[in-house]
Scaffold this active site. Structure first.
Site: not given
Length: 472
Positions: A226, A410, A426
């Site tokens: 990520c 994250h 995201n």
């Protein structure tokens, strides 16, 4: 000497020849690639002509656009056929060249063996055995070429182009499975399966690299990178950032690979050759009814190779920014203050100057990534927020407020900041809901979410900032 010449002639008769010219086959392949380039230019002209008249309306305009789209599709199909055919021809030329070289070596060995046998007065049965073994080896070499020729012919028929030998003396066909097919599904390192770029992939990716096409936002797959995808997404959100990524990737016709420029710890360029992408990595672009790799996929694979082909998870966005750009990047963190009995207490607050630094970076178009490692999740991860539920590419008053989950450990790209809110994206290309709120199934929110500044401070313990793309 006459005996030597006689034995060489005998050896040649035993071994035989593999007819054909590898150079001739390669010349045909080069002509097909040249044809593909001409058609690619024609396809670009078709697209340009369609885009050049945006205000033209009516039946004639629609007929022109429909016709040009059809022509573009036909050209694309022809381009892909030529590129696939050229690749099969090149592979066959290599098989042919290898076979001819192998027969030359065999001829020399047989000649030497026969000469030694005659000089030593070996029995005729031994000489016959040498000749028999040589003939068998030669048959095996020519059989491999014949099989390759038949497979190449079948492959050329499959891609819609034909050939009757291309100067090889035998039917030209496939070299067996292409390099692309050969690597599909194989696992060669800890990041998992790789898929070789198809001819269609290469065409699209080259258009993205040279500025004739855009790419979709990052869409993380099953690899836990990520931090990297959020970083690439942050670059992709501005024109300067997109151009920066384009400037650092080029197609090498010689290597049949994309060459991505990354940087080492001293800021020196490192050139990474990319011929495939992570099958379960970035999901790429939606093309017709399937996902296909995009420029972010190329960078993801290049970074995996740059790191030594070990697992991508566990990185830091600021380090990825430096590796991508060769320029300094830094991390802004909430720090806290001494608490009861001198224990250090994390207050999850950015100072006014830190907030201004983050705001200025976003406004200037710098890559900015927020991370939730060490964030405050003591009372859960649910927030009241807005997501891009109407799929218009932004979060605004037309979007419905809901209860969403901030993912722990994250990374998100930071898209915008105002006096009250921080808009994030995201890299999962979605935001999970909680508290009973579920967006309608037909809605696509693309991962955009707007939260309060207070929630950002609470959950995002650090913010990584890179330099403005294009500025020295």
């Amino acid at each position: 000497m006459s005996m030597g010449l006689s034995l060489d002639a005998v050896a040649g008769g035993v071994v035989g020849e593999v007819p054909g010219s590898p150079g001739g086959v390669l010349a045909v392949a080069d002509s097909w690639r040249a044809g593909a380039r001409v058609l690619d230019e024609a396809a670009s002209s078709v697209v340009s002509s369609r885009l050049a008249v945006p205000s033209w309306q009516g039946i004639s305009a629609e007929a022109f656009r429909s016709s040009s789209r059809g022509l573009e599709g036909d050209l694309d199909a022809s381009i892909m056929g030529l590129l696939d055919g050229a690749r099969h021809l090149e592979a066959y030329a290599q098989v042919l060249a290898d076979a001819q070289e192998a027969l030359e070596r065999l001829r020399a060995l047989v000649g030497a063996a026969l000469l030694e046998a005659v000089d030593a007065g070996a029995p005729a049965v031994l000489v016959a055995g040498v000749r028999y073994a040589a003939a068998g080896a030669a048959v095996g070499i020519r059989a491999r070429v014949s099989i390759a020729a038949m497979r190449t012919a079948a492959a050329l028929n499959a891609v819609g182009v034909g050939g009757d030998g291309a100067g090889s003396g035998v039917g030209v066909g496939a070299s067996g499975d292409s390099v692309a097919d050969d690597s599909k599904g194989k696992v060669d390192d800890h990041t998992g399966a790789k898929t070789a770029f198809s001819a269609e992939d290469i065409r699209r990716l080259r258009q993205q690299a040279d500025g004739r096409a855009d790419w979709d936002s990052a869409h993380q797959g099953d690899i836990g990178d990520c931090y990297l995808l959020a970083t690439l997404d942050a670059y992709s959100r501005t024109e300067d950032g997109e151009q920066f990524l384009r400037d650092h990737v080029r197609w090498s016709e010689k290597d049949q690979a994309f060459i991505v420029t990354l940087y080492d710890d001293d800021g020196k360029p490192v050139y990474v050759k990319v011929t495939d992408y992570y099958t379960d990595g970035n999901q790429g672009d939606q093309v017709r009814d399937r996902q296909m790799p995009n420029l972010i996929s190329v960078y993801e694979r290049a970074y995996g190779q740059y790191l030594g082909d070990h697992d991508l998870p566990g990185g830091k966005a600021n380090e990825a920014m430096e590796d991508l750009s060769g320029r300094d990047a830094h991390r802004v963190e909430t720090k806290g203050a001494p608490g009861f009995l001198g224990w250090w207490r994390e207050d999850h607050k950015y100072t006014d100057s830190e907030w201004k630094e983050i705001e200025d970076a976003v406004e200037a178009g710098c890559p900015v990534v927020g991370g939730t490692s060490d964030g405050d999740f003591d009372d859960g991860s649910s927030v009241e927020a807005w997501a891009d539920t109407d799929d218009n590419g932004r979060v605004d008053d037309s979007d419905e407020k809901g209860v969403y989950t901030i993912a722990e450990g994250h990374a998100y790209s930071v898209v915008a900041i105002d006096d009250k809110y921080v808009t994030l994206r995201n890299p999962w290309a979605r935001n999970d809901t909680s508290g009973g709120y579920v967006p309608p199934e037909e809605d696509e929110e693309d991962g955009l979410i707007r939260i309060t500044r207070e929630d950002y401070e609470k959950y995002f313990q650090h913010t990584d900032i890179g330099e403005i793309p294009g500025e020295s």
